[in-house]
Design a protein around this motif. Structure first.
Motif, short mmCIF file in Angstrom:
data_model
loop_
_atom_site.label_atom_id
_atom_site.label_comp_id
_atom_site.label_asym_id
_atom_site.label_seq_id
_atom_site.Cartn_x
_atom_site.Cartn_y
_atom_site.Cartn_z
N PHE A 101 -0.97 5.97 -3.09
CA PHE A 101 -1.30 7.25 -3.64
C PHE A 101 -1.53 8.13 -1.60
CE2 PHE A 101 -1.82 5.00 -7.35
CZ PHE A 101 -0.61 5.40 -7.56
N CYS A 102 -1.81 9.88 -2.27
CA CYS A 102 -1.96 10.26 -0.94
C CYS A 102 -3.20 10.24 -0.95
CB CYS A 102 -1.09 11.85 -0.84
SG CYS A 102 -1.71 13.12 0.38
N GLY A 103 -4.32 10.57 -0.40
CA GLY A 103 -5.84 10.80 0.15
C GLY A 103 -5.91 12.40 -0.09
N VAL A 104 -5.24 13.49 0.23
CA VAL A 104 -5.30 14.69 0.82
C VAL A 104 -5.43 15.14 -1.70
CG1 VAL A 104 -4.80 16.36 1.37
CG2 VAL A 104 -4.59 15.47 2.87
N CYS A 105 -4.03 14.65 -1.82
CA CYS A 105 -3.26 15.41 -3.89
C CYS A 105 -3.66 14.66 -4.50
CB CYS A 105 -1.68 16.67 -3.17
SG CYS A 105 -0.73 15.64 -2.63
N ALA A 107 -1.22 12.04 -5.04
CA ALA A 107 0.32 12.49 -5.28
C ALA A 107 0.78 10.77 -4.58
CB ALA A 107 1.15 13.38 -5.06
N PRO A 108 1.70 10.19 -5.51
CA PRO A 108 2.59 9.08 -5.11
C PRO A 108 3.43 9.40 -3.34
CG PRO A 108 3.28 9.37 -7.08
CD PRO A 108 2.87 10.99 -6.68
N MET A 109 2.89 8.57 -2.66
CA MET A 109 3.19 8.16 -1.35
C MET A 109 5.04 7.24 -1.39
SD MET A 109 1.34 9.21 0.68
CE MET A 109 1.56 9.46 2.11
N LYS A 110 5.70 8.08 -0.33
CA LYS A 110 6.84 7.57 -0.18
C LYS A 110 7.31 6.99 0.91
CE LYS A 110 11.78 8.22 -1.64
NZ LYS A 110 13.10 8.99 -2.30
N LEU A 111 8.10 5.70 1.60
CA LEU A 111 7.80 4.92 3.27
C LEU A 111 9.07 5.74 3.71
CD1 LEU A 111 9.23 0.97 2.72
CD2 LEU A 111 7.50 2.78 4.26
N HIS A 112 8.36 6.53 4.67
CA HIS A 112 9.41 7.11 5.24
C HIS A 112 9.91 6.52 6.19
CE1 HIS A 112 10.99 11.72 7.30
NE2 HIS A 112 10.14 11.38 8.34
N THR A 113 9.49 6.36 7.46
CA THR A 113 10.45 5.38 7.89
C THR A 113 9.99 3.94 7.65
OG1 THR A 113 8.30 5.14 9.88
CG2 THR A 113 9.75 7.38 9.72
N ILE A 115 7.59 2.53 9.59
CA ILE A 115 6.37 2.77 10.01
C ILE A 115 5.28 4.04 9.46
CG2 ILE A 115 5.92 0.64 11.79
CD1 ILE A 115 5.78 2.59 13.78
N SER A 116 5.99 4.72 8.39
CA SER A 116 5.30 5.59 7.87
C SER A 116 5.47 6.24 6.68
CB SER A 116 5.51 6.83 8.73
OG SER A 116 7.01 7.09 8.56
N LYS A 117 4.89 6.48 5.86
CA LYS A 117 4.76 7.14 4.81
C LYS A 117 4.34 8.71 4.29
CE LYS A 117 2.81 2.90 2.28
NZ LYS A 117 3.10 2.68 1.31
N ARG A 118 5.08 8.99 3.82
CA ARG A 118 4.93 10.47 3.37
C ARG A 118 4.49 10.96 1.57
NH1 ARG A 118 9.48 13.93 5.19
NH2 ARG A 118 8.29 14.16 7.61
N CYS A 119 3.94 12.07 1.82
CA CYS A 119 3.81 12.53 0.20
C CYS A 119 4.29 12.98 -0.42
CB CYS A 119 1.86 13.18 0.57
SG CYS A 119 2.07 13.54 -1.40
N GLU A 120 5.18 13.35 -1.09
CA GLU A 120 6.29 13.65 -2.06
C GLU A 120 5.89 14.79 -2.58
OE1 GLU A 120 6.93 10.17 -5.21
OE2 GLU A 120 8.93 10.13 -4.38
N ASN A 121 4.68 14.79 -2.53
CA ASN A 121 4.32 16.35 -3.72
C ASN A 121 3.72 17.68 -1.36
OD1 ASN A 121 3.38 18.53 -5.32
ND2 ASN A 121 0.98 17.86 -4.70
#
Length: 256
Positions: A101-105, A107-113, A115-121
């Protein structure tokens, strides 16, 4: 296409015994264990020969005959390139498990690459973090080395002074600070030795050598049980071969 599958159950790795009695990591076209619909299979940097690498975690050992070995012990069974890749896989799985989960908001985090994740929100991006630490071999003259027994050591061996690097300091400054905090000693002639990934869980050990420059030993008892000077002919039990601490000591012993 065959690929390596690094399969973990808790802190243990699935190994495959070869006909000659040595071990390897399963290399096959499909996952070597049952994969649940919700299992995340991560892609990892390929081996040097181009063989693809995948990794995932399971909740329980699939069969009594399956060979699962703790990651540390796999060092003694696997070729070094496979052990190092297993460490990277373990770090990525640890990162994936602890960044759901996102440490900012929130929301769930999703694999982007890979070695990286992006918050869906909110779009916040994160990457695996590595915790750098220094470890230093301190010698007094040609025949004495400073060794320490930390309170968190699992065995009865002695190691070297080590500690995490703090924000805003250089690696060399971290050496001076850790030695001063843990032993009360001063060092000089700090020299880089080597570095080592330390996937327990996500560290990078940076090794140095240094010379004793003064002071009397005052042990930081919160972290250390004992610190003492040892003569090269009367050393305590040494760290395991897999550690950079052992390489630092073996290098010193090999100088004479």
């Amino acid at each position: 296409m065959k690929r390596y599958y690094f399969v973990f159950c808790k802190d243990s790795l699935l190994l495959e015994e070869k006909a000659d009695g040595t071990y390897t990591v399963p290399c096959c076209e499909e996952p070597p264990t049952e994969v649940k619909p919700w299992t995340t299979i991560l892609s990892v940097t390929p081996m040097d020969d181009g063989t693809e690498v995948k990794t995932y975690a399971i909740d329980s050992v699939p069969a009594p005959s399956a060979t699962f070995v703790p990651l540390r012990q796999s060092y003694y069974k696997l070729p070094l390139p496979l052990y190092l890749k297993a460490g990277k896989c373990a770090e990525l799985l640890y990162w994936d498990h602890n960044t759901q989960f996102c440490g900012v908001c929130g929301a769930p985090m999703k694999l982007h690459t890979a070695i990286s994740k992006r918050c869906e929100n909110c779009g916040k991006e994160i990457w695996p973090q590595v915790a750098p630490a220094i470890i230093v071999r301190i010698t007094r003259g040609t025949d004495e080395v400073l060794m320490a027994r930390a309170r968190n050591f699992r065995g009865d061996f002695y190691g070297l002074i080590a500690g995490f690097v703090e924000t805003g300091e250089t690696l060399e400054e971290a050496v001076v600070r850790e030695v001063r905090e843990e032993t009360g000693l001063e060092v000089s002639n700090i020299r880089y030795f080597d570095s080592q990934p330390w996937p327990y869980p996500s560290g990078l050990m940076v090794g140095f050598t240094a010379d004793y420059a003064g002071g009397q030993i005052h042990i930081q008892h919160e972290e250390l049980q004992n610190v003492a000077w040892f003569h090269r002919d009367h050393l305590p039990k040494l760290p395991e071969k897999l550690s950079i601490a052992r390489r630092l000591i073996d290098d010193w012993l090999g100088e004479h």
